[in-house]
Design an enzyme around this catalytic site. Sequence first.
Site, PDB file in Angstrom:
ATOM      1  N   MET A   9       0.836  -1.147  -0.059  1.00  0.00           N
ATOM      2  CA  MET A   9      -0.087   0.039   0.095  1.00  0.00           C
ATOM      3  C   MET A   9       1.060   1.142   0.096  1.00  0.00           C
ATOM      4  O   MET A   9       0.417   2.418   0.524  1.00  0.00           O
ATOM      5  CB  MET A   9      -1.058   0.144   1.078  1.00  0.00           C
ATOM      6  CG  MET A   9      -1.880  -1.321   1.197  1.00  0.00           C
ATOM      7  SD  MET A   9      -3.247  -0.884   1.868  1.00  0.00           S
ATOM      8  CE  MET A   9      -2.721  -0.637   3.772  1.00  0.00           C
TER       9      MET A   9
ATOM     10  N   LEU B  51       6.509   2.748   1.514  1.00  0.00           N
ATOM     11  CA  LEU B  51       7.411   1.687   1.855  1.00  0.00           C
ATOM     12  C   LEU B  51       8.626   2.018   2.948  1.00  0.00           C
ATOM     13  O   LEU B  51       8.941   2.969   2.948  1.00  0.00           O
ATOM     14  CB  LEU B  51       8.203   1.478   0.550  1.00  0.00           C
ATOM     15  CG  LEU B  51       7.273   1.085  -0.836  1.00  0.00           C
ATOM     16  CD1 LEU B  51       8.129   0.576  -1.917  1.00  0.00           C
ATOM     17  CD2 LEU B  51       6.328  -0.048  -0.382  1.00  0.00           C
TER      18      LEU B  51
ATOM     19  N   GLY C 153      11.283  -2.916   5.508  1.00  0.00           N
ATOM     20  CA  GLY C 153      10.457  -4.381   5.689  1.00  0.00           C
ATOM     21  C   GLY C 153      10.063  -4.609   4.137  1.00  0.00           C
ATOM     22  O   GLY C 153      10.341  -5.715   3.716  1.00  0.00           O
ATOM     23  N   HIS C 154       9.638  -3.395   3.426  1.00  0.00           N
ATOM     24  CA  HIS C 154       8.978  -3.699   2.178  1.00  0.00           C
ATOM     25  C   HIS C 154      10.270  -4.102   1.123  1.00  0.00           C
ATOM     26  O   HIS C 154      10.237  -4.683   0.173  1.00  0.00           O
ATOM     27  CB  HIS C 154       8.338  -2.404   1.382  1.00  0.00           C
ATOM     28  CG  HIS C 154       7.042  -2.253   2.207  1.00  0.00           C
ATOM     29  ND1 HIS C 154       6.754  -0.921   3.166  1.00  0.00           N
ATOM     30  CD2 HIS C 154       5.944  -2.784   2.089  1.00  0.00           C
ATOM     31  CE1 HIS C 154       5.734  -1.005   3.460  1.00  0.00           C
ATOM     32  NE2 HIS C 154       5.176  -2.015   2.878  1.00  0.00           N
TER      33      HIS C 154
ATOM     34  N   GLN D 221     -10.333  -2.564   2.360  1.00  0.00           N
ATOM     35  CA  GLN D 221      -9.865  -3.016   3.818  1.00  0.00           C
ATOM     36  C   GLN D 221      -9.789  -2.277   5.091  1.00  0.00           C
ATOM     37  O   GLN D 221      -9.130  -2.498   6.072  1.00  0.00           O
ATOM     38  CB  GLN D 221      -8.455  -3.605   3.457  1.00  0.00           C
ATOM     39  CG  GLN D 221      -7.268  -3.012   3.542  1.00  0.00           C
ATOM     40  CD  GLN D 221      -6.262  -3.507   2.895  1.00  0.00           C
ATOM     41  OE1 GLN D 221      -6.039  -4.023   1.672  1.00  0.00           O
ATOM     42  NE2 GLN D 221      -4.998  -3.882   3.676  1.00  0.00           N
TER      43      GLN D 221
ATOM     44  N   LYS E  15       5.109  -9.961   9.515  1.00  0.00           N
ATOM     45  CA  LYS E  15       4.288  -9.088  10.487  1.00  0.00           C
ATOM     46  C   LYS E  15       2.886  -9.245  10.414  1.00  0.00           C
ATOM     47  O   LYS E  15       2.316  -9.145  11.342  1.00  0.00           O
ATOM     48  CB  LYS E  15       4.717  -7.728  10.302  1.00  0.00           C
ATOM     49  CG  LYS E  15       5.037  -6.899  10.958  1.00  0.00           C
ATOM     50  CD  LYS E  15       4.047  -6.013  11.522  1.00  0.00           C
ATOM     51  CE  LYS E  15       3.729  -4.817  11.487  1.00  0.00           C
ATOM     52  NZ  LYS E  15       2.407  -4.359  10.693  1.00  0.00           N
ATOM     53  N   ASP E  16       2.358  -9.228   9.131  1.00  0.00           N
ATOM     54  CA  ASP E  16       0.747  -9.369   9.071  1.00  0.00           C
ATOM     55  C   ASP E  16       0.563 -10.802   9.132  1.00  0.00           C
ATOM     56  O   ASP E  16       0.338 -11.307   7.948  1.00  0.00           O
ATOM     57  CB  ASP E  16       0.331  -8.584   7.624  1.00  0.00           C
ATOM     58  CG  ASP E  16       0.513  -7.094   7.809  1.00  0.00           C
ATOM     59  OD1 ASP E  16       0.018  -6.260   8.748  1.00  0.00           O
ATOM     60  OD2 ASP E  16       1.331  -6.515   7.151  1.00  0.00           O
TER      61      ASP E  16
ATOM     62  N   VAL F  35      11.106  -7.350   9.811  1.00  0.00           N
ATOM     63  CA  VAL F  35      12.201  -6.543   9.948  1.00  0.00           C
ATOM     64  C   VAL F  35      12.042  -5.677  11.068  1.00  0.00           C
ATOM     65  O   VAL F  35      10.703  -5.181  11.213  1.00  0.00           O
ATOM     66  CB  VAL F  35      12.631  -5.576   8.726  1.00  0.00           C
ATOM     67  CG1 VAL F  35      13.687  -4.803   8.765  1.00  0.00           C
ATOM     68  CG2 VAL F  35      12.811  -6.445   7.420  1.00  0.00           C
TER      69      VAL F  35
ATOM     70  N   LEU G 286       8.906  -2.984  11.831  1.00  0.00           N
ATOM     71  CA  LEU G 286       8.637  -1.691  11.081  1.00  0.00           C
ATOM     72  C   LEU G 286       7.273  -1.914  10.583  1.00  0.00           C
ATOM     73  O   LEU G 286       6.600  -3.135  10.176  1.00  0.00           O
ATOM     74  CB  LEU G 286       9.407  -1.851   9.855  1.00  0.00           C
ATOM     75  CG  LEU G 286      11.241  -1.739  10.227  1.00  0.00           C
ATOM     76  CD1 LEU G 286      11.921  -1.500   8.856  1.00  0.00           C
ATOM     77  CD2 LEU G 286      11.439  -0.744  11.220  1.00  0.00           C
TER      78      LEU G 286
HETATM   79  O1  PAF Z   1      -0.136  -5.701   3.644  1.00  0.00           O
HETATM   80  C1  PAF Z   1      -0.437  -4.708   2.826  1.00  0.00           C
HETATM   81  O2  PAF Z   1       0.195  -3.765   2.450  1.00  0.00           O
HETATM   82  C2  PAF Z   1      -1.870  -5.005   2.182  1.00  0.00           C
HETATM   83  O3  PAF Z   1      -2.765  -5.663   2.976  1.00  0.00           O
HETATM   84  C3  PAF Z   1      -2.059  -5.804   0.872  1.00  0.00           C
HETATM   85  C4  PAF Z   1      -1.510  -7.029   1.047  1.00  0.00           C
HETATM   86  C5  PAF Z   1      -0.834  -4.852  -0.309  1.00  0.00           C
HETATM   87  C6  PAF Z   1      -3.284  -5.504   0.182  1.00  0.00           C
HETATM   88  O4  PAF Z   1      -3.905  -4.400   0.084  1.00  0.00           O
END
Ligand code: PAF
Length: 285
Positions: free
Chosen positions: A31, A34, A37-38, A62, A151-152, A178, A186
């Site tokens: 999303m 960044l 972690g990204h 979401q 993390k998620d 991370v 993060l």
């Molecule tokens: O983890 C995220 O950033 C979001 O939930 C994702 C997987 C990009 C879906 O919108």
Amino acid sequence: MIPQVATIEDVRRQVDAARAGGLRVGLVPTMGALHEGHVRLVERCRAECGFVVVSIFVNPTQFGPSEDFTRYPRSLDRDRELAAGAGCDLVFAPGVATIYPRGEDAFHLEHPTLFGRLEGASRPGHFRGVATVVLKLFEIVGPDLAFFGQKDYQQQVVIRRMVEDLNLRVAVRVVPTVREPDGLALSSRNVYLNPDQRQAAASLSRALELAQAAVGSGVRDPERVRQILRETIESEALAELDYAEVVDAETLESMSELAPGRRAVALLAVRFGSTRLIDNALLPE
Ligand code: PAF
């Protein structure tokens, strides 16, 4: 600057060309906003794929009505630079009308149990939005591999189950969390924390480490582990506990005993003012 596209036709054209050239295609859905972690996700994607796509889409479906969709940090130019530095070949940054041309009047995904647990109980509709948009991104981009952070935790369980149950032709990779030097995981939401909250937020990883240590030294009662988590968080005046759980690492069902052969994970959701943070740790077997 690396190329950026916003339409479904453009991203598919580039992916088709890469695949025609014999390259394996990887996707890192994000999303935006960044952080390191990204960057790790993109680097892992680069290591396994010849063509790396990063999607940047702040997905409205979401977020709950009282959540931070409008104030969610947006930093597209910086994101493009970070993604390029980590090895991304193409940024796909669609608008809301591209992803949801019919608005609410559209198909979506549901799951009878997984979506309602943990994050789903606190954030009704969240996983319906996550799973639906990730399925759409998979169909739009058509990656061979897709990368998500640990993390998620519940999100990656939901996505792996979606891929299995719907027989999707994509392999999901999960990349370790991370952390800052004091243990804070993060997150794009860490920028909301004031200095005192930022300091208090290290209590999440501290609580998880204590839980891991307790299980490592022989604690078998998940309720005792939950108590350790709760007590550590509650000792921080600025922290407001949403949940402290110990669940089966695959089904996310609450556990009444820790038994060999059944992996458990400890999960936390904690508010600091209006900022809600989550973290997790797998418990020793
Ligand atoms: O983890 C995220 O950033 C979001 O939930 C994702 C997987 C990009 C879906 O919108």
